[in-house]
Design a protein around this motif. Structure first.
Motif, PDB file in Angstrom:
ATOM      1  N   GLN A 224      50.175  75.694  51.363  1.00  0.00           N
ATOM      2  CA  GLN A 224      49.509  76.168  50.160  1.00  0.00           C
ATOM      3  C   GLN A 224      48.123  76.732  50.472  1.00  0.00           C
ATOM      4  OE1 GLN A 224      50.684  76.179  46.914  1.00  0.00           O
ATOM      5  NE2 GLN A 224      52.680  75.544  47.692  1.00  0.00           N
ATOM      6  N   ILE A 228      46.211  80.252  49.700  1.00  0.00           N
ATOM      7  CA  ILE A 228      45.040  80.280  48.814  1.00  0.00           C
ATOM      8  C   ILE A 228      43.823  80.885  49.502  1.00  0.00           C
ATOM      9  CG2 ILE A 228      43.388  78.795  47.599  1.00  0.00           C
ATOM     10  CD1 ILE A 228      45.705  76.899  47.012  1.00  0.00           C
ATOM     11  N   ARG A 231      42.872  84.603  49.049  1.00  0.00           N
ATOM     12  CA  ARG A 231      42.670  85.173  47.728  1.00  0.00           C
ATOM     13  C   ARG A 231      41.210  85.566  47.498  1.00  0.00           C
ATOM     14  NH1 ARG A 231      46.508  81.200  43.982  1.00  0.00           N
ATOM     15  NH2 ARG A 231      48.431  81.546  45.193  1.00  0.00           N
ATOM     16  N   GLU A 251      37.209  74.912  44.935  1.00  0.00           N
ATOM     17  CA  GLU A 251      38.048  76.109  44.895  1.00  0.00           C
ATOM     18  C   GLU A 251      39.501  75.829  45.295  1.00  0.00           C
ATOM     19  OE1 GLU A 251      36.723  78.659  43.614  1.00  0.00           O
ATOM     20  OE2 GLU A 251      34.597  78.132  43.759  1.00  0.00           O
ATOM     21  N   ILE A 252      39.698  74.994  46.327  1.00  0.00           N
ATOM     22  CA  ILE A 252      41.054  74.792  46.845  1.00  0.00           C
ATOM     23  C   ILE A 252      41.773  73.645  46.144  1.00  0.00           C
ATOM     24  CG2 ILE A 252      42.386  74.160  48.892  1.00  0.00           C
ATOM     25  CD1 ILE A 252      40.404  75.676  50.586  1.00  0.00           C
ATOM     26  N   ASN A 255      43.625  74.013  42.847  1.00  0.00           N
ATOM     27  CA  ASN A 255      44.842  74.811  42.923  1.00  0.00           C
ATOM     28  C   ASN A 255      45.983  74.075  43.618  1.00  0.00           C
ATOM     29  OD1 ASN A 255      44.188  77.776  41.992  1.00  0.00           O
ATOM     30  ND2 ASN A 255      42.410  77.088  43.144  1.00  0.00           N
ATOM     31  N   ASP A 336      56.380  75.287  37.695  1.00  0.00           N
ATOM     32  CA  ASP A 336      56.806  76.495  38.402  1.00  0.00           C
ATOM     33  C   ASP A 336      58.155  76.921  37.844  1.00  0.00           C
ATOM     34  OD1 ASP A 336      57.132  78.610  40.112  1.00  0.00           O
ATOM     35  OD2 ASP A 336      57.591  77.396  41.877  1.00  0.00           O
TER      36      ASP A 336
END
Length: 341
Positions: A224, A228, A231, A251-252, A255, A336
Motif C-alpha cells: 500500500q 501511496i 501520489r 499522510e500515510i 490512508n 472497496d
C-alpha cells in the motif's frame, strides 16, 4: 403577461433537462467516502448480523469478570451431587445435566457449570486474540511503512527478516521454547505468574502469535505504501518540508486504516482458533482458568459419553470464527466495492 414562443421553448427545454437528472445524485454527492462505506455495510444483512454477534461476544467478554465477582457466574464451583459416580462422573439427567440452573449442563468429573466456564472463557480467549492481533498489526504496520517509504537497503533488510520469520515452523518453535521462554518472562522480566502460572503463560502465547503473525501485515502495508508514496499529496508534503514522521503519521497512516481494519477482523478469529489448538497442545492457559480452548480440550474425552459437553464449546468457537470472518468480508466489500466485481 404572455410568454413568447422562444421563452416557452426555453422553459420546456429546462424542464426536460431537469427531468433527466439521475435520481438520488444530490443525496450521494454530499456524502464522504466513510459515510458511503457505512451505507453499503448497513445494506448487507449478513454483515449486520455478524456485526451484532461480534458485539454480543465482546459485551459478554467484558461483563464476565464482573458477573464472577457478583457470584452470578461460578466457573469453579463443583456440583458433585449432580454427577453419577457409578458411571465415571457423568452428569445425572438428560443432555449433560441441562436444567434451569445449568442451561448448558455441567462438566463431567468435576461438576462445574458449563455456561459459567464458557462465558468466562470468552473473556480470556478474546483477550489473548485481541492482544496478539493488536501487537502483530502494530509491528507489521511500522515495519511495512518504513520498508515501503524508505526503500533501498532498509526495504531489503525488512524483506529478509520477513522471509526468515516465515521460514520458522511456528507450532514447533512454540512448543520447543515454551519452558525456556515462560521461565524467562516470569524470572527475568518479573511478569506475575498468576494462578497456576497462567498470566505468564498467556503473555507467552500472545508474544508468539504476534511475533510470527506480523509478516503478512508488513507485506500488505508495504504494498500500500509503495502506491501511496507516489501520489501528489506526498510530493506536496515533501515540498513543504514535512518531516518523515509527519508524512508517516499524518499522510500515510490515515490512508491505511481501511485495509488494516479488514485484516484486523480476519486475524482475530484465526488467533481464537490458534489459542484453542495451543490449549490442546498444553501450551496455552491451563485449568482451572477457563478459555474456550481448554474447555474444548477437556470435553474431547467425553465426546461420546457426554456429547453436549463437547458440542457447546466447539459450536461457540465456530460461531465466533465465522462471525468475525463474515464481518471482515463485509467490511472489505463496503470499503472497496470494486473487489466484488
Amino acid at each position: 403577461m404572455s410568454l413568447s414562443a422562444s421563452d416557452l421553448s426555453s422553459h420546456e427545454a429546462q424542464h426536460d433537462a431537469d427531468s433527466l437528472e439521475p435520481v438520488g445524485t444530490s443525496g450521494i454527492a454530499g456524502l464522504s467516502p466513510t459515510k458511503l462505506a457505512l451505507r453499503r455495510f448497513r445494506r448487507d444483512k449478513l454483515s449486520m448480523i455478524s456485526f451484532s454477534i461480534v458485539v454480543l461476544y465482546v459485551v459478554a467478554a467484558i461483563a464476565a469478570p464482573l458477573l464472577v465477582k457478583l457470584k452470578v457466574l461460578k466457573p469453579n464451583t463443583p456440583h458433585s451431587d449432580l454427577l453419577d459416580v457409578n458411571q465415571g462422573g457423568i452428569p445425572l439427567g438428560k443432555f449433560g445435566g441441562i436444567t434451569w440452573h445449568h442451561p448448558l449442563g455441567i462438566e463431567p468429573g468435576l461438576g462445574r457449570d458449563v455456561l459459567s466456564r464458557l462465558w468466562l472463557g470468552i473473556t480470556y480467549s478474546l483477550g489473548i486474540a485481541l492482544s496478539a492481533t493488536i501487537l502483530a498489526v502494530l509491528i507489521g504496520t511500522v515495519l511495512g511503512i518504513v520498508s515501503g517509504f524508505v526503500g533501498g537497503i532498509v526495504d531489503s533488510v525488512v524483506g529478509r527478516i520477513i522471509d526468515l520469520t516465515l521460514s520458522f515452523p511456528q507450532t514447533l518453535m512454540l512448543l520447543a521454547l515454551s519452558g525456556t521462554m515462560v521461565g524467562f518472562l516470569g524470572g527475568t522480566l518479573h511478569i506475575p505468574k498468576g494462578e497456576n502460572g497462567n498470566t505468564v503463560q498467556a503473555v507467552y502465547v500472545i508474544l508468539v502469535l504476534a511475533l510470527f503473525g506480523w509478516p503478512p501485515i508488513a507485506r500488505l502495508v508495504r504494498g500500500q505504501v509503495l502506491s501511496i508514496r507516489e501520489r501528489e499529496f506526498i510530493e506536496a508534503a515533501r515540498a513543504l518540508g514535512a518531516s518523515k514522521w509527519r508524512i508517516y503519521f499524518k499522510e500515510i497512516v490515515p490512508n491505511l486504516w481501511a485495509p488494516l481494519l479488514v485484516y484486523f477482523t480476519l486475524t482475530m478469529p484465526a488467533y481464537v482458533s490458534a489459542e484453542a489448538a495451543l490449549a490442546y497442545l498444553q501450551v496455552s492457559v491451563k485449568p482451572p482458568t477457563p478459555t474456550l480452548g481448554n474447555v474444548l480440550t477437556d470435553s474431547i474425552a467425553y465426546s461420546v459419553s457426554d456429547f453436549e459437553f463437547f458440542f457447546f464449546p466447539a459450536a461457540l468457537i465456530a460461531i465466533i470464527v465465522v462471525s468475525f470472518n463474515l464481518l471482515g468480508d463485509g467490511l472489505r466489500d463496503a470499503l472497496d466495492p470494486k473487489s466484488t466485481n
